[in-house]
Scaffold this active site. Structure first.
Site, PDB file in Angstrom:
ATOM      1  NE  ARG A  43     -11.510  -0.629  -6.908  1.00 41.16           N
ATOM      2  CZ  ARG A  43     -12.995   0.380  -6.823  1.00 41.16           C
ATOM      3  NH1 ARG A  43     -13.194   1.906  -7.001  1.00 41.16           N
ATOM      4  NH2 ARG A  43     -13.817  -0.241  -6.728  1.00 41.16           N
ATOM      5  CB  CYS A  48      -9.955  -6.299  -3.466  1.00 42.84           C
ATOM      6  SG  CYS A  48      -8.611  -7.329  -3.733  1.00 42.84           S
ATOM      7  CG  ASN A  97      -2.055  -0.891   1.027  1.00 44.29           C
ATOM      8  OD1 ASN A  97      -2.381  -1.983   0.362  1.00 44.29           O
ATOM      9  ND2 ASN A  97      -2.527  -1.514   2.001  1.00 44.29           N
ATOM     10  CB  VAL A 120     -12.908  -0.026   6.708  1.00 45.67           C
ATOM     11  CG1 VAL A 120     -11.410   0.931   5.702  1.00 45.67           C
ATOM     12  CG2 VAL A 120     -11.823   0.802   8.439  1.00 45.67           C
TER      13      VAL A 120
END
Length: 456
Positions: free
Chosen positions: A114, A138, A41, A350
């Site tokens: 993305r 995902c 990430n 989240v």
């Protein structure tokens, strides 16, 4: 071939996995030592940041995962020269000859990723225009790009939606903006940072995400010449600069991968030393791991995680943005909690669709009930909205082998853990998805004593 299988096959091919189905023989503990490198990430976003410079950048401790290869392909399609030492974990990115890529090239490299949306700000600064295709990722909930486009408009971008994708231009250049997020989204914060650093004037971002990976991206941007301050109240201020150079940076470690291996040690009654893991970024996870009965030892080179040898304890978890308990940590840990004596509760705040992976666990013998209510200390944004976002796990339960189809990255690794702890044989398909974020995961499993065969 449906989209899920296509994604899995693409990811498998990236890391040299010939087949996408693995047969596991479970019931054996995972013991040994593995090494985690840079955070998925962070690394992919730091690679995009190299577009902002007028000289080469060097990124170290880069994992060999398919998401890194996807971004490298996208950067190459935009004219960035790339030199990569896969074994040494180093990549050199030279944006000197950056250009606009053809939509077909972007689609060929991106697939359902993305990441192309984050190219927009840097490309608008460098070229005055950007193109992005429809975006995937995902399937764990609603992750719209509407905010990204709205933020880019705030900076002065003109957005045109076309049949083949989205075209952005900046006729008058990009200027600073005052933006407040409804929710401290990591992706939205990254978008603002990558766009604001070279926008004219001051940008103020309120309710920003402050995850360690965000802070490391800020470190990279500062090395490149950006002026960024972060306040304690989640406000980030960016003073735009005219030009930026390259960077030389070592990535923060992947705390999501480290937590996944920790959960694997707990679930399989094993003992795993995770080289590269650090205590400060895992503080919240370590507290919950200990409450569940897990044992850990912090060392200079990493953290050792092990099962206590006594029954595990139930816990109550609410996922949250940093410094809370990460959503990416809950899925692997849920597998271990099926073996805790009593009732554990997980409240997901989240992503609204992150419990799809539990269907396979129930088929394997787990007792898990899903609820629409907020089963935590406080109500969240998914309450009263008909989302299944709370789980009650009762244990311990005997787990047996089954046929499993991987649904997403973290859920997929959780399924591997379940297959390894269960009695009997499990056949897991779509495992290529796991290669998106876990470097050499099959080699690491073998090194830890896992018993499996890959279908040819």
């Amino acid at each position: 071939m449906n989209a899920l299988k296509d994604d899995a096959a693409r990811a498998a091919k990236f890391v040299g996995l010939d087949a996408d189905t693995i047969t596991f023989r479970g019931g054996q503990p995972l013991n040994g030592r593995i090494h985690v490198r840079g955070a998925k990430n962070f690394v992919t976003k730091a690679m995009v940041a190299a577009l902002l410079g007028d000289s080469p950048s060097v990124l170290r401790d880069v994992p060999d995962i398919s998401d890194v290869r996807v971004v490298a392909g996208l950067l190459g399609a935009h004219g960035v020269e790339i030199e990569r030492d896969v074994e040494g974990g180093e990549i050199r990115l030279d944006p000197t000859n950056v250009k606009q890529a053809h939509m077909a090239e972007i689609n060929a490299h991106a697939g359902s990723s993305r990441i192309p949306i984050l190219f927009c700000g840097p490309l608008l600064h460098q070229l005055g225009e950007a193109f992005i295709p429809d975006l995937g990722g995902c399937r764990i909930g609603d992750r719209p790009i509407d905010f990204h486009l709205s933020a880019l408009r705030s900076f002065g971008a003109v957005v045109d939606k076309l049949p083949e994708g989205i075209r952005l231009t900046a006729p008058g250049g990009l200027h600073g903006a005052k933006i407040e997020l409804e929710y401290p989204s990591v992706g939205a914060t990254e978008q603002v940072l990558l766009t604001a650093v070279r926008a004219q004037g001051l940008t103020e971002l309120a309710n920003a995400a402050i995850e360690p990976e965000i802070m490391d991206l800020i470190n990279v941007l500062q090395k490149m010449g950006a002026i960024i301050s972060v306040d304690a109240d989640r406000v980030i201020r960016i003073e735009g600069v005219e030009r930026m150079g390259g960077y030389d940076h070592r990535s923060i470690f992947d705390r999501n991968e480290a937590a996944s291996w920790a959960a694997a040690a707990l679930a399989t009654k094993g003992d795993i030393f995770v080289q590269g893991a650090r205590q400060p970024e895992m503080l919240t996870f370590l507290n919950v791991f200990r409450k569940a009965g897990g044992v850990f030892e912090v060392q200079d080179e990493g953290i050792r995680f092990s099962h206590p040898g006594t029954p595990l304890k139930p816990v109550v978890i609410e996922t949250d943005v940093h410094p809370g308990f990460m959503t990416d940590w809950q899925q692997p840990l849920v597998v271990a909690l099926t073996q805790a004596t009593g009732v554990s509760i997980v409240h997901e705040t989240v992503y609204e669709q992150r419990f799809g992976f539990t269907e396979a666990l129930v088929e394997m013998g787990a007792t898990i009930e899903l609820h629409r209510e907020c089963l935590g200390g406080q109500k969240c944004r998914f309450g009263q909205r008909n989302f299944v976002h709370s789980a009650v796990i009762s244990g311990p339960t005997e787990m047996h082998g089954a046929e499993i189809e991987v649904p997403d990255l973290r859920g997929g690794f959780s399924h591997l853990i379940a297959a390894l702890m269960a009695d009997g044989v499990s056949k897991v398909s779509n495992v290529g998805i796991i290669a998106r974020g876990y470097e050499n995961f099959l080699t690491k499993l073998r090194d830890l004593g896992a018993d499996f065969t890959i279908e040819s």
